[in-house]
Design an enzyme around this catalytic site. Structure first.
Site, short mmCIF file in Angstrom:
data_model
loop_
_atom_site.label_atom_id
_atom_site.label_comp_id
_atom_site.label_asym_id
_atom_site.label_seq_id
_atom_site.Cartn_x
_atom_site.Cartn_y
_atom_site.Cartn_z
N ARG A 278 0.56 3.68 1.09
CA ARG A 278 0.02 4.77 2.79
C ARG A 278 0.90 3.67 3.88
NH1 ARG A 278 -4.99 5.19 1.86
NH2 ARG A 278 -6.00 7.90 1.79
N SER B 264 0.54 -1.00 -0.03
CA SER B 264 -0.08 0.51 0.01
C SER B 264 0.71 1.26 0.26
CB SER B 264 -0.83 -0.35 1.72
OG SER B 264 -1.35 1.46 1.15
P1 AMP Z 1 -4.27 3.57 -5.34
O1 AMP Z 1 -2.98 4.37 -5.97
O2 AMP Z 1 -4.02 3.46 -3.81
O3 AMP Z 1 -5.77 4.48 -5.00
O4 AMP Z 1 -4.35 2.51 -6.30
C1 AMP Z 1 -4.90 2.25 -7.20
C2 AMP Z 1 -5.18 0.82 -7.40
O5 AMP Z 1 -4.29 -0.03 -7.34
C3 AMP Z 1 -6.17 0.19 -7.06
O6 AMP Z 1 -6.77 -0.64 -8.02
C4 AMP Z 1 -5.62 -0.67 -6.16
O7 AMP Z 1 -6.81 -1.62 -5.37
C5 AMP Z 1 -4.80 -0.98 -6.86
N1 AMP Z 1 -3.63 -1.89 -5.71
C6 AMP Z 1 -2.93 -0.90 -4.52
N2 AMP Z 1 -2.61 -1.57 -3.94
C7 AMP Z 1 -2.60 -2.87 -3.97
C8 AMP Z 1 -1.89 -4.31 -3.99
N3 AMP Z 1 -1.22 -4.79 -3.00
N4 AMP Z 1 -2.52 -5.51 -4.93
C9 AMP Z 1 -2.94 -5.15 -5.64
N5 AMP Z 1 -3.55 -3.99 -6.44
C10 AMP Z 1 -3.32 -2.86 -5.50
#
Ligand code: AMP
Length: 287
Positions: free
Chosen positions: A190, A188
Site C-alpha cells: 500500500r 507495504s
Molecule cells: P500481503 O501481500 O500484504 O498480504 O503480505 C503477504 C505476507 O507478507 C504477509 O505474511 C505479510 O505479513 C508479509 N509482509 C508484508 N510486508 C512485510 C514487511 N514489510 N516485512 C515482513 N513481512 C511482510
C-alpha cells in the site's frame, strides 16, 4: 515455476511434491516487495520446495476499502518469484476460490471470535474472518509443512496462530521479521498509494515506535506513559489520523499495563486515504 490457477491442479501438484519433499508456503496478495521476498528466502532455506500464492482476497476487504485499486503487478511478481527459485505459484481467480457465490460471501467461513475484533479488527469489521477463511482454504489445498507470515502484520499472526491451534492444522507457522525501507517506513504494497508528501507524514509511525523503544531502554515500562508520545501530536497534521497506539500481549492482543519483554507495541494510522500499520516486540534482553 509452475503457475497454477485451479484448486484441483494445486492439490495434485502439492500432493506429488509432498511425497518426496518438504513444502513451505508463502501466501501473499502480490505487488511483491522485499518484505515478501524475505519470507520466500526464509522458506527456501528451510524447505525443499517453496510454493507461493498470489490472491487478492475479496473476503477480507470491507465495502469501502481498496479492493478495486489494490496494486496488481502479476508479471513483475512472477519474475521476482522465479528469480528466488519458487517452484509453484498458486494464482486462482476469486471465482475459483469462492465458486457459486456470485460475488457474495461463501456460506462457510472461519470466525476466529473475539481476537478478530481487537486492534485492526476493531477498525476493519469482518477483515479477519476473511483472512482466516482464505488462509484455512490455502492450508487445506496445499497442506504445507511450514507456512511463513510477516511480523509486519502482527495482529494477523495472532489470529492465525489461534486458528492453527483451534483447528489442528498440522503445520508450523513461522513468523518472519518486519522489513523496512531505508527511511524506516515498514514496507507495504500500500506504500505505492502514498504521494511524496504522504510518505513524509507516514514516517510518524516508525518514528513514534523508535521514540517508544528509546523510552523503554531508559527504563520506562508503564504502557500509558509510553503511549503518550508528544511528537505524535506535534508532527501530525490533518492528513495523519491515528487509529491506535497500544501495548498488548502478542498472542491474545489484550492490553498489558507494562511493556514487558515480548510485549507487542503496535500502531495504526491513516495517512490521507491510506491505512498503515507498524509495530515492534519489546526486546527479550536488556538494551
Ligand atoms: P500481503 O501481500 O500484504 O498480504 O503480505 C503477504 C505476507 O507478507 C504477509 O505474511 C505479510 O505479513 C508479509 N509482509 C508484508 N510486508 C512485510 C514487511 N514489510 N516485512 C515482513 N513481512 C511482510
Amino acid at each position: 515455476m509452475k503457475i497454477i490457477r485451479t484448486v484441483r491442479a494445486m492439490q495434485q501438484v502439492c500432493r506429488d511434491a509432498r511425497r518426496t519433499a518438504t513444502l513451505g508456503l508463502v501466501p501473499t496478495m502480490g505487488a511483491l516487495h522485499d518484505g515478501h521476498l524475505s519470507l520466500i528466502r526464509r522458506a527456501s532455506g528451510e524447505n525443499d520446495v517453496v510454493a507461493a500464492s498470489i490472491f487478492v482476497n475479496p473476503l477480507q476487504f470491507g465495502p469501502n476499502e481498496d479492493l478495486e485499486k489494490y496494486p496488481r503487478t502479476f508479471e513483475d511478481d512472477c519474475a521476482q518469484l522465479e528469480r528466488e527459485g519458487v517452484a509453484i505459484l498458486f494464482a486462482p481467480s476469486p471465482d475459483e476460490m469462492y465458486p457459486q457465490t456470485n460475488g457474495q460471501k461463501p456460506q462457510t467461513m472461519i470466525d476466529p471470535g473475539a481476537i478478530a475484533t481487537r486492534l485492526d479488527g476493531a477498525y476493519r469489521p469482518g477483515h479477519f474472518v476473511g483472512v482466516a477463511t482464505v488462509v484455512a482454504k490455502l492450508f487445506h489445498i496445499i497442506q504445507p509443512d511450514r507456512a511463513y507470515f510477516g511480523q509486519k502484520d502482527a495482529v494477523q499472526l495472532a489470529v492465525l496462530r489461534q486458528i492453527v491451534r483451534d483447528l489442528d492444522f498440522d503445520l508450523e507457522l513461522i513468523a518472519c521479521p518486519l522489513v523496512r525501507d531505508k527511511d524506516g517506513l515498514a514496507l507495504s504494497s500500500r506504500n505505492r498509494y502514498l504521494s511524496a508528501e504522504d510518505r513524509k507524514t507516514a514516517l510518524i509511525l516508525s518514528r513514534t515506535l523508535i521514540a517508544m523503544q528509546d523510552d523503554i531502554r531508559k527504563g520506562i515500562r508503564d504502557s500509558h506513559r509510553l503511549c503518550r508520545q508528544p511528537h505524535l501530536l506535534r508532527e501530525a497534521d490533518e492528513s495523519f489520523k491515528l487509529e491506535y497506539l497500544c501495548i498488548v500481549d502478542p498472542n491474545t492482543l489484550l492490553p498489558v499495563s507494562e511493556a514487558v519483554p515480548g510485549a507487542l507495541v503496535a500502531i495504526a494510522a491513516r495517512v490521507g486515504e491510506t491505512r498503515l500499520i507498524d509495530n515492534f516486540l519489546v526486546a527479550e534482553v536488556g538494551p
